[in-house]
Design an enzyme around this catalytic site. Structure first.
Site, PDB file in Angstrom:
ATOM      1  N   LYS A  98      11.243   0.754   9.532  1.00  0.00           N
ATOM      2  CA  LYS A  98      11.041   2.068   8.912  1.00  0.00           C
ATOM      3  C   LYS A  98      11.860   3.219   9.509  1.00  0.00           C
ATOM      4  O   LYS A  98      11.343   4.311   9.731  1.00  0.00           O
ATOM      5  CB  LYS A  98       9.554   2.457   8.985  1.00  0.00           C
ATOM      6  N   ASP A 143      -1.615  -0.018  12.057  1.00  0.00           N
ATOM      7  CA  ASP A 143      -2.308   0.830  11.077  1.00  0.00           C
ATOM      8  C   ASP A 143      -3.161   0.026  10.095  1.00  0.00           C
ATOM      9  O   ASP A 143      -4.211   0.497   9.635  1.00  0.00           O
ATOM     10  CB  ASP A 143      -1.324   1.740  10.312  1.00  0.00           C
TER      11      ASP A 143
END
Ligand code: BGC
Length: 482
Positions: A171, A207
């Site tokens: 990312k 997450d």
């Protein structure tokens, strides 16, 4: 092509549209194809769990050392850090047993500038420690050493709950000197360098795990966490006997699948379009997270942009006239897709966006651009559905059930903000996993609150082990006294 009665294209099909649809065809995945993809993922998941096959598995299936979902007796005050989505956040969280609630007392967002995202690890962790210091100051908490949940949303080999080695960045992050290192230690070192505050025990979580755990406090059948945001991934509770890389056969452990890595061994080449190939090649981590690059928010806008560039080059859009903005990588943002696909305002939004991008459009262009967005986002939703179906089917088979009822905690901008992504995803999972009924629970502040939850569950378990140990010590003493 997804939309039925509201599709503007069904009203006035013309040659131009027929030609554009040819370019979009490789993005359409039939249910049979999705089933085949799901079967491939299943194989990859088993490979990832295996002791001797793990090292070359593209889907890493990482043990998280989270062995229990919340039971509602957790409580206390915690700090949480959340790194890896659109923003870096610091939170102060209170877990309240009586009301079975996780309260966010306060939180602060800190930007991570591009130069830090791509600088050195030391710079990154100094920046994080400085943000935490600011926050503690503002809350008058600097004197306390609160336990800390650290949501770090990158693939990590977790050694223990507070020791976790970064495998590789994803990312858009590429800080040097972090891959292969223990991230908790890097954080503690940065805090110690400052020497103006300290933290208590640390629990590291992905997450997905945070999301599962924060939903798990409300709904104890929540055993899956899924993120479709900047990146994509899911975790779920796997039977310990199948987690070959960790000792022990009893109970369950949460596995961070890292499904974004699906395809990194070339197994998705048959469905990768020429546009996916360019997105991967021009990314900062070519060859890594191929599945993620077909699905998540960091890449969807770019896929659409590349399609629009090609269609313009081939004179199927904007009368063949491109613009500098359209030719600039990253200029077509993923949020544009959501705006263009809005039910009522979509076409108007599309006109505004195209004008802002310096393009001269007519009404057919506008409708075709919307069709392109639709096609790319539906493919993303369907690929996620195939992957989620693999997980729910596996849980059902693991437990020898004919029918499974389960809950998925979900978070991420693509899932939340896109007008019909969640509907498309749910409808397809239903078709691919007909023997499972799935409740989708959107998690509010999931990854931050969830990290606190993991810390709280770890504390509860440590406490109960302590009690068990002292209980068995007492029994041994009594035996000896006899
Ligand atoms: C990371 C995962 C994370 C996901 C969603 C991926 O790029 O590898 O660890 O869960 O993004 O944030």
């Amino acid at each position: 092509f997804g939309r039925k009665c509201d599709s503007p294209l069904q009203r006035t099909p013309n040659k131009q549209e027929v030609k554009v649809k040819k370019y979009l065809k490789p993005f359409l995945l039939s249910q049979e194809k999705l089933q085949e993809i799901s079967a491939r993922l299943k194989k990859n998941m088993i490979q990832g769990l295996g002791k001797h096959t793990h090292h070359k598995a593209p889907v890493k299936m990482l043990p998280t050392f989270v062995r229990a979902t919340p039971d509602g007796t957790e409580k206390g005050d915690f700090l949480a850090l959340d790194l890896g989505g659109t923003n870096f956040r610091v939170l102060y969280v209170r877990v309240m047993e009586e009301e079975q609630k996780v309260l966010k007392m306060d939180s602060q967002i800190c930007a991570i500038p591009q130069d830090i995202m791509r600088g050195t690890g030391e710079q990154l962790f100094d920046h994080i420690a400085a943000c935490l210091a600011d926050f503690l100051d503002s809350q008058n908490l600097k004197g306390q050493t609160l336990p800390l949940g650290f949501t770090f949303s990158f693939p990590c080999e977790q050694i223990e709950i507070d020791k976790s080695i970064l495998i590789h960045w994803t990312k858009g992050f590429s800080c040097s000197e972090v891959e292969g290192k223990d991230v908790v230690k890097l954080l503690r070192d940065a805090i110690h360098r400052r020497a103006d505050y300290d933290i208590g025990s640390v629990a590291m979580v992905n997450d997905t795990v945070g999301t599962m755990m924060s939903c798990g406090y409300k709904d104890q059948s929540c055993e899956i966490g899924m993120i479709i945001g900047t990146g994509t991934n899911a975790c779920y509770m796997e039977e310990m006997k199948n987690v070959k890389r960790v000792e022990g056969e009893d109970g369950r452990m949460c596995i961070n699948t890292e499904w974004g890595g699906f395809g990194d061994d070339g197994s998705l080449e048959d469905i990768q379009t020429q546009f996916d190939v360019v997105v991967d090649k021009t990314s900062i981590n070519p060859g890594i997270h191929i599945f993620e690059k077909m699905i998540s928010g960091m890449y969807l806008g770019e896929i659409v942009r590349l399609l629009l560039v090609k269609l313009t080059e081939d004179k199927l859009l904007f009368k063949g006239k491109t613009s500098e903005a359209l030719l600039t990588p990253g200029r077509f943002e993923t949020r544009f897709i959501s705006e263009i696909e809005e039910q009522d305002r979509g076409l108007k939004n599309c006109q505004n966006i195209l004008t802002e991008l310096g393009l001269k459009w007519d009404s057919v262009d506008v409708r075709l651009v919307r069709l392109v967005c639709d096609t790319v986002s539906i493919r993303s939703a369907h690929l996620c559905a195939a992957a989620l179906a693999t997980i729910v089917n596996r849980i059902r088979e693991n437990r020898g059930l004919d029918y499974l009822k389960t809950t998925v905690g979900v978070d991420g901008t693509v899932y939340r903000k896109h007008p019909n992504f969640s509907d498309k995803l749910q409808a397809m999972v239903h078709r691919l996993a007909p023997n499972c009924s799935i409740t989708f629970l959107v998690s509010e502040d999931g990854s931050g609150k969830g990290a606190a939850m993991v810390t709280a569950v770890a504390q509860r378990q440590a406490l109960s082990h302590l009690l068990e140990d002292s209980d068995s010590d007492r029994k041994e003493d009594e035996e000896e006294d006899k």
